[in-house]
Structures are given as structure tokens and as C-alpha cells.
Write a protein that holds these residues in place. Structure first.
Motif, mmCIF file in Angstrom:
data_model
loop_
_atom_site.group_PDB
_atom_site.id
_atom_site.type_symbol
_atom_site.label_atom_id
_atom_site.label_comp_id
_atom_site.label_asym_id
_atom_site.label_seq_id
_atom_site.Cartn_x
_atom_site.Cartn_y
_atom_site.Cartn_z
ATOM 1 N N ASN A 100 0.824 -1.211 0.000
ATOM 2 C CA ASN A 100 0.000 0.000 0.000
ATOM 3 C C ASN A 100 0.861 1.265 0.000
ATOM 4 O O ASN A 100 0.685 2.169 0.816
ATOM 5 C CB ASN A 100 -0.938 0.001 1.211
ATOM 6 C CG ASN A 100 -2.121 0.932 1.011
ATOM 7 O OD1 ASN A 100 -2.489 1.248 -0.112
ATOM 8 N ND2 ASN A 100 -2.716 1.358 2.093
ATOM 9 N N ARG A 102 2.602 4.775 -0.546
ATOM 10 C CA ARG A 102 2.095 6.140 -0.632
ATOM 11 C C ARG A 102 3.217 7.074 -1.059
ATOM 12 O O ARG A 102 4.388 6.725 -0.956
ATOM 13 C CB ARG A 102 1.539 6.598 0.733
ATOM 14 C CG ARG A 102 0.265 5.874 1.152
ATOM 15 C CD ARG A 102 -0.902 6.278 0.251
ATOM 16 N NE ARG A 102 -2.181 5.776 0.720
ATOM 17 C CZ ARG A 102 -2.702 4.608 0.391
ATOM 18 N NH1 ARG A 102 -2.008 3.799 -0.389
ATOM 19 N NH2 ARG A 102 -3.876 4.232 0.838
ATOM 20 N N PRO A 103 2.897 8.276 -1.550
ATOM 21 C CA PRO A 103 3.947 9.232 -1.895
ATOM 22 C C PRO A 103 4.925 9.407 -0.737
ATOM 23 O O PRO A 103 4.523 9.571 0.415
ATOM 24 C CB PRO A 103 3.161 10.516 -2.173
ATOM 25 C CG PRO A 103 1.831 10.023 -2.669
ATOM 26 C CD PRO A 103 1.552 8.799 -1.845
ATOM 27 N N THR A 105 7.152 6.999 0.033
ATOM 28 C CA THR A 105 7.614 5.667 0.433
ATOM 29 C C THR A 105 9.028 5.431 -0.086
ATOM 30 O O THR A 105 9.313 5.633 -1.260
ATOM 31 C CB THR A 105 6.683 4.564 -0.117
ATOM 32 O OG1 THR A 105 5.383 4.727 0.442
ATOM 33 C CG2 THR A 105 7.219 3.180 0.225
ATOM 34 N N GLY A 148 4.344 8.959 -6.199
ATOM 35 C CA GLY A 148 2.885 8.904 -6.236
ATOM 36 C C GLY A 148 2.316 9.405 -7.556
ATOM 37 O O GLY A 148 3.030 9.825 -8.463
ATOM 38 N N HIS A 240 -2.394 0.332 -9.554
ATOM 39 C CA HIS A 240 -2.728 1.455 -8.695
ATOM 40 C C HIS A 240 -4.225 1.605 -8.452
ATOM 41 O O HIS A 240 -4.651 1.851 -7.328
ATOM 42 C CB HIS A 240 -2.174 2.750 -9.290
ATOM 43 C CG HIS A 240 -2.523 3.967 -8.483
ATOM 44 N ND1 HIS A 240 -2.111 4.123 -7.190
ATOM 45 C CD2 HIS A 240 -3.270 5.049 -8.773
ATOM 46 C CE1 HIS A 240 -2.564 5.276 -6.734
ATOM 47 N NE2 HIS A 240 -3.274 5.849 -7.665
ATOM 48 N N TRP A 243 -5.846 -0.137 -5.524
ATOM 49 C CA TRP A 243 -5.617 0.244 -4.142
ATOM 50 C C TRP A 243 -6.901 0.760 -3.494
ATOM 51 O O TRP A 243 -6.999 0.832 -2.281
ATOM 52 C CB TRP A 243 -4.532 1.316 -4.079
ATOM 53 C CG TRP A 243 -3.176 0.762 -4.377
ATOM 54 C CD1 TRP A 243 -2.822 -0.551 -4.413
ATOM 55 C CD2 TRP A 243 -2.012 1.507 -4.687
ATOM 56 N NE1 TRP A 243 -1.509 -0.668 -4.738
ATOM 57 C CE2 TRP A 243 -0.972 0.573 -4.912
ATOM 58 C CE3 TRP A 243 -1.731 2.866 -4.811
ATOM 59 C CZ2 TRP A 243 0.314 0.969 -5.231
ATOM 60 C CZ3 TRP A 243 -0.460 3.250 -5.129
ATOM 61 C CH2 TRP A 243 0.559 2.309 -5.338
ATOM 62 N N ASN A 244 -7.842 1.156 -4.306
ATOM 63 C CA ASN A 244 -9.161 1.525 -3.789
ATOM 64 C C ASN A 244 -9.921 0.230 -3.529
ATOM 65 O O ASN A 244 -10.412 -0.413 -4.441
ATOM 66 C CB ASN A 244 -9.899 2.389 -4.819
ATOM 67 C CG ASN A 244 -11.307 2.735 -4.364
ATOM 68 O OD1 ASN A 244 -11.704 2.428 -3.238
ATOM 69 N ND2 ASN A 244 -12.069 3.364 -5.233
ATOM 70 N N SER A 292 -9.896 6.339 -7.525
ATOM 71 C CA SER A 292 -8.737 5.987 -6.708
ATOM 72 C C SER A 292 -7.819 7.176 -6.483
ATOM 73 O O SER A 292 -7.414 7.467 -5.360
ATOM 74 C CB SER A 292 -7.968 4.840 -7.363
ATOM 75 O OG SER A 292 -6.834 4.486 -6.615
ATOM 76 N N THR A 293 -7.489 7.896 -7.571
ATOM 77 C CA THR A 293 -6.560 9.022 -7.441
ATOM 78 C C THR A 293 -7.174 10.161 -6.646
ATOM 79 O O THR A 293 -6.476 10.891 -5.955
ATOM 80 C CB THR A 293 -6.138 9.546 -8.827
ATOM 81 O OG1 THR A 293 -7.316 9.888 -9.587
ATOM 82 C CG2 THR A 293 -5.346 8.494 -9.584
ATOM 83 N N GLN A 295 -8.817 9.924 -4.043
ATOM 84 C CA GLN A 295 -8.782 9.617 -2.615
ATOM 85 C C GLN A 295 -7.387 9.747 -2.043
ATOM 86 O O GLN A 295 -7.180 9.530 -0.864
ATOM 87 C CB GLN A 295 -9.318 8.187 -2.374
ATOM 88 C CG GLN A 295 -10.783 8.050 -2.720
ATOM 89 C CD GLN A 295 -11.277 6.625 -2.550
ATOM 90 O OE1 GLN A 295 -10.532 5.741 -2.158
ATOM 91 N NE2 GLN A 295 -12.543 6.408 -2.868
ATOM 92 N N LYS A 296 -6.416 10.052 -2.900
ATOM 93 C CA LYS A 296 -5.039 10.151 -2.426
ATOM 94 C C LYS A 296 -4.782 11.492 -1.753
ATOM 95 O O LYS A 296 -5.323 12.496 -2.128
ATOM 96 C CB LYS A 296 -4.050 9.937 -3.584
ATOM 97 C CG LYS A 296 -4.221 8.554 -4.228
ATOM 98 C CD LYS A 296 -3.962 7.487 -3.229
ATOM 99 C CE LYS A 296 -4.226 6.088 -3.809
ATOM 100 N NZ LYS A 296 -4.238 5.069 -2.772
#
Length: 296
Positions: A100, A102-103, A105, A148, A240, A243-244, A292-293, A295-296
Motif C-alpha cells: 500500500n 504512498r507518496p 515511500t 505517487g 494502482h 488500491w481503492n 482511486s486518485t 482519494q489520495k
């Protein structure tokens, strides 16, 4: 260490081809097999020698005969037919998904090499190649960092994907019936139906199936420049967006049914229906990606 994935992939393709021929049929010539499967004559000869050793092919030269009765040859596992570079890519994407990411990482070459059971040189080559898309960054004395995705980045990429896939889908639908891609598509169709039957417990398996389906379509119209874009397309659309986790099972079931409709259109060689099914599926993928994007 050389894994000889080209030979193994060619062996599987030829084995699939001869398994559909009547027992006692004459094996197609080396030139015909090479042209049909897009492999060198050296590889063709190596495959034929392996089939002769296993009793699937007998004779010599133009008198080679297919022996399907009592045939014991088995195809190589799918994982062994994937080039090492593709294996690194696939495992890296799975790592991003499972962990999972995230930006921000951190990406450690040594740690990934241990996780994947691969040499650090293979990991480094992949990261160096992948960084040109701007999704990972090499920082002095601190390794790599995952940067990300953004919605605008995804939308720009989607435009490219739509153009590429429509082009490839049209080319696939126009292929002759003896192309090995049809047998591969039939195998994928069976896998889709099996997954659909067990969707409640196996919906997580859709990611790999989705990636292999779209990559197969892309091989119908090979282009070295277009192929290079599929690295990033795989990341965005086949990893990607998943991930949602909201409604993941339902979304994957819908996507499987869209794939099956898409395949039916391809098997029917109806370009208009192929374009319709392709666009409908890509619209669904785009909507999932944007949710999905966002929700980032």
C-alpha cells in the motif's frame, strides 16, 4: 543466469499448435513456424528437438510428423516464460500494491532484491528505466522514493492508453485464424470463466489476469516505442487503481464480464463490436482510476 524464456515461450506456443493438429499430420516447416510465431530458425530447431525428445514429433526434415496420441509433453509454467525484466516489473508492482505504498515511500534496492530473490543489478536496471516516467525519484545518498500519482497525470496517460489499445485490438481482430494469439486468448478466456465461478474467494487474482489480457492485445501490433509505454500503463491501470478497496469484488466481477464481452467481439472479428467493447471497458477502468486518485 540465462533463463531462456524465449525458448520456453516458443515451446509452449508450438506445443499448443501441434496439439490441435490431427495425429499423423505433417509438422509445418521451420520457416512457417518461425514466421507464424515470430521466432528465429535457431529457436524453432531447438523447440522441434525438444518435442522429438519427448515423442511429440517424429521423423526428419520435411517428413516430420506430429504424434498427439499418447503425447506426454507439458508446457512450461507461465512464470518461466516471462523475461527477467518483466519479472522484476511484475514483482515491483505487486510490492507497491501489497505494501500500500504512498507518496514518499522509500525504495531500497537491497531490500527489494531480498524480497524478490533477484540480483540487485536487475532491480537497479528496472528502477533506472522506470524513473523516466517521474513516478519514482533517485535521491543522493538516500536511495529511491516513490512520488505517487496525480489525477492529471492519470488522465494524460489514459489518452495514450486508449489510442494504443484501440490500435492493437483492431489488429488482433484482423489476424488470421492460425495465429498463436488466438490460442492464447482462448486460454485466457478459460481463466476468466474459472475466476468468475470462484469470484467470492478469488477476486484478488484479477490483477494478474487483467494485466496479461491487455498485454496480449498489445502484442497484436508490436511497436518498440509503444511497448515502452506499457511499463507505466501497467502500474497505473493494473495495480494502482486497485488500491481503492471499496467494492473491489464487485468491480473485478464487472471487469471480468467486460473482458469476456471484449473477447467475444475479438473472436467474431467484428471491428465495430471490438471498438465498442474496448471503449466500454476502458471507460470503466478510467472511472475506477479517477476514484482511486481522488482519494489520495
Amino acid at each position: 543466469m540465462k533463463t531462456d524464456t524465449v525458448f520456453k515461450r516458443a515451446f509452449n506456443d508450438v506445443l499448443d499448435l501441434v496439439s490441435r493438429l490431427p495425429n499423423g499430420s505433417t509438422l509445418p516447416s521451420e520457416n512457417t513456424l518461425g514466421a507464424r510465431l515470430k521466432i528465429s530458425r535457431t529457436t524453432v530447431r531447438k523447440v522441434i528437438a525438444a518435442l522429438e525428445t519427448q515423442g511429440v514429433v517424429t521423423g526428419a526434415g520435411r517428413e516430420r510428423v506430429v504424434r498427439t496420441v499418447g503425447e506426454t509433453a507439458r508446457p512450461f509454467p507461465h512464470a518461466e516464460t516471462i523475461p527477467m525484466a518483466a519479472q522484476v516489473e511484475e514483482r515491483f508492482m505487486e510490492w507497491l500494491l501489497r505494501d500500500n505504498a504512498r507518496p514518499g515511500t522509500a525504495i531500497n534496492e537491497l531490500e527489494l532484491a531480498r524480497k524478490f530473490g533477484m540480483a540487485t543489478t536487475g532491480i537497479r536496471e528496472f528502477l533506472n528505466r522506470f524513473q523516466r516516467f517521474g513516478l519514482i525519484e533517485k535521491r543522493p545518498n538516500s536511495g529511491w522514493v516513490f512520488k505517487g500519482f496525480t489525477t492529471s497525470f492519470a488522465l494524460e496517460l489514459f489518452e495514450i492508453r486508449e489510442m494504443f489499445e484501440l490500435r492493437s485490438a483492431r489488429a488482433l481482430a484482423a489476424l488470421p485464424g492460425d495465429s498463436p494469439l488466438w490460442a492464447q486468448l482462448e486460454a485466457l478466456q478459460r481463466e476468466h470463466l474459472q475466476l468468475l465461478e470462484n469470484i467470492e474467494t478469488r477476486f484478488h487474482d484479477f490483477s494478474d489476469l487483467d494485466s496479461r489480457f491487455h498485454r496480449l492485445i498489445s502484442t497484436a501490433a508490436p511497436n518498440r516505442f509503444i511497448d515502452s509505454f506499457y511499463d507505466i500503463i501497467t502500474v497505473i491501470f493494473h495495480f494502482h487503481y486497485q488500491w481503492n478497496k471499496q467494492d473491489e469484488r464487485q468491480r473485478n466481477e464487472v471487469a471480468i464480464r467486460e473482458h469476456l464481452t471484449y473477447m467475444d467481439a475479438l473472436f467474431g472479428h467484428n471491428i465495430a463490436l471490438v471498438e465498442l467493447a474496448c471503449r466500454a471497458h476502458l471507460v470503466s477502468a478510467k472511472q475506477t482510476l479517477l476514484r482511486s486518485t481522488s482519494q489520495k
